[in-house]
Design an enzyme around this catalytic site. Structure first.
Site, mmCIF file in Angstrom:
data_model
loop_
_atom_site.group_PDB
_atom_site.id
_atom_site.type_symbol
_atom_site.label_atom_id
_atom_site.label_comp_id
_atom_site.label_asym_id
_atom_site.label_seq_id
_atom_site.Cartn_x
_atom_site.Cartn_y
_atom_site.Cartn_z
ATOM 1 N N TYR A 138 -6.262 -11.201 9.451
ATOM 2 C CA TYR A 138 -5.046 -10.865 8.699
ATOM 3 C C TYR A 138 -3.815 -11.432 9.422
ATOM 4 O O TYR A 138 -2.984 -12.116 8.827
ATOM 5 C CB TYR A 138 -4.939 -9.337 8.576
ATOM 6 C CG TYR A 138 -3.838 -8.856 7.666
ATOM 7 C CD1 TYR A 138 -4.063 -8.670 6.310
ATOM 8 C CD2 TYR A 138 -2.563 -8.583 8.159
ATOM 9 C CE1 TYR A 138 -3.053 -8.215 5.465
ATOM 10 C CE2 TYR A 138 -1.552 -8.133 7.332
ATOM 11 C CZ TYR A 138 -1.808 -7.944 5.984
ATOM 12 O OH TYR A 138 -0.794 -7.503 5.144
ATOM 13 N N ASP A 165 0.823 -1.214 0.000
ATOM 14 C CA ASP A 165 0.000 0.000 0.000
ATOM 15 C C ASP A 165 0.858 1.264 0.000
ATOM 16 O O ASP A 165 0.616 2.211 -0.756
ATOM 17 C CB ASP A 165 -0.942 0.008 1.213
ATOM 18 C CG ASP A 165 -1.790 -1.250 1.287
ATOM 19 O OD1 ASP A 165 -1.841 -1.999 0.294
ATOM 20 O OD2 ASP A 165 -2.396 -1.499 2.339
#
Ligand code: GLA
Length: 397
Positions: A231, A182
């Site tokens: 996650y 990201d």
């Protein structure tokens, strides 16, 4: 190095509007910076396995107007949260508080720890990346703030280092164990291009997207609660896979280092679940490279199957999809002019990415929105995007 400037016409109005708001709050001139959110086309959960990802920066961005101060105070105002926070850069006990300000403060503290002395500054922060939708609003805040602070301090900016420092801020200050994707794409995005990133070497290649294709992002409007624990659990399972497989492959450092046939031959070393997690990563890396070569050679006919396989793998092997994402993908696949649909980002809700012929995109949005609302009771937000530019300073003159 001078920070890259944006295309004057595209962002000038937004930059001017932000300057005016900065001025009425802080009564001084400022410089304006922008960093984008992202959408990942393919290569999911591969970044923290030293693998390959293929994201694009999008037009949704975080904007920061900044003016340096003579002291070491950081005064931060968030328009989105209508909240301001003040800290001192000499405070050695800065820590996360669970608020929006963890991201910009974490970045400032991390830059200082890495040896970049910063001036105090007034910052006005405003973003339009949908929050909690898996489009990396946090990376956009981190990267725009880090870039603005480095520029204010007149430190030379190396975008690879900046991305790594922003990731470190998120991992260590905020406490989220994200990979590098990201922050990297928010730094390096290029208009009209996707970016193939080797998350081990950080070598990257820009790949032109076919101009007739739109990146259509469908927001399911749901985010399931176990997102961050899910996650972290996936990361731990991948690490377990590496630990067990490295007994037979001592050179192996990450799932990136084995082929599918290596994995199959030693399947018995792994639990059923860990085997499937590993299979997703190994096959996803191969799909990402195949997707990149299809883009390179203009073979768009190869894309839909790769995206379908990627969605199936993340749904069945990695198990981070959810019912709403699966419904959205299924609806998309039935529409004309679609060159692929899959969930994007960390999963457990958030968005799907759809490659749609520009001429079919209006009908696509309408039909998918209706179908999704009928099936789930949630009205989706759908964004028709183009790949955008990474971080930079905006010229508001
Ligand atoms: C989140 C993380 C990224 C990446 C994706 C899944 O967006 O921040 O580092 O792991 O999930 O591909």
């Amino acid at each position: 190095m001078r920070p890259p400037l944006f295309d004057k016409n595209t962002y000038m109005d937004q930059a001017r509007a932000l300057l005016a708001k900065f001025n009425s709050r802080f009564h001084s001139a400022a410089k304006v910076y922008r960093a984008p959110g992202r959408v990942n086309l393919i290569g999911e959960h591969t970044d923290y396995n030293d693998g390959f990802v293929l994201p694009a920066a999008i037009g949704f961005s975080c904007w920061v107007a900044l003016a340096p101060r003579d002291d070491r105070q950081l005064v931060l105002y968030s328009e989105n949260f209508d909240d301001s926070v003040e800290v001192n850069l000499d405070d050695r006990h800065l820590h996360a508080t669970g608020k929006w300000s963890d991201y910009p403060i974490g970045v400032a503290a991390t830059l200082e720890q890495a040896g970049y002395r910063l001036p105090g500054a007034n910052l006005y922060i405003a973003g339009d990346v949908p929050l909690g939708a898996g489009l990396s609003s946090s990376a956009a805040v981190e990267v725009s703030t880090a870039f603005a602070l480095m520029d204010a301090a007149r430190h030379p900016i190396d975008l690879k280092k900046l991305a790594l420092l922003c990731q470190r801020a998120e991992n260590e200050f905020v406490g989220a164990r994200c990979g590098i994707m990201d922050q990297f794409i928010s730094c390096h995005g290029r208009a009209g291009n996707a970016l193939l990133l080797d998350c081990r070497s950080l070598d990257f290649q820009l790949l032109r997207l076919p101009p007739q294709i739109r990146l259509v992002i469908c927001n399911t409007m749901v985010q399931h609660k176990h997102e961050s624990s899910g996650y972290n659990a996936r990361r731990a399972q991948c690490e377990e896979g590496v630990r067990k497989l490295s007994k037979v492959y001592p050179q192996m450092r990450a799932l990136r280092d084995i082929s599918l046939s290596d994995l199959e031959s030693h399947r018995s070393l792994l639990s059923e679940v860990v085997y499937r997690r590993c299979r997703h990563i190994v096959t996803e890396n191969a799909r990402t490279l195949a997707f990149a070569s299809a883009l390179r050679s203009g073979d768009t006919a190869a894309l839909p199957q790769l995206m379908t396989d990627a969605h199936r793998s993340i749904r069945d092997d990695f198990e981070v999809s959810c019912q709403e994402l699966d419904i959205m993908v299924q609806l998309a696949e039935q529409q004309p002019g679609v060159l692929g649909a899959r969930m994007t980002g960390g999963g457990f809700g958030g968005c799907t990415i759809n490659l749609v012929e520009a001429s079919a995109s209006d009908a696509f949005c309408e039909r998918v929105a209706q179908g999704y609302a009928a099936a789930t009771g949630h009205y989706p937000n759908i964004y028709v995007c183009e790949a955008s530019q990474g971080v930079g300073m905006a010229d508001a003159s």
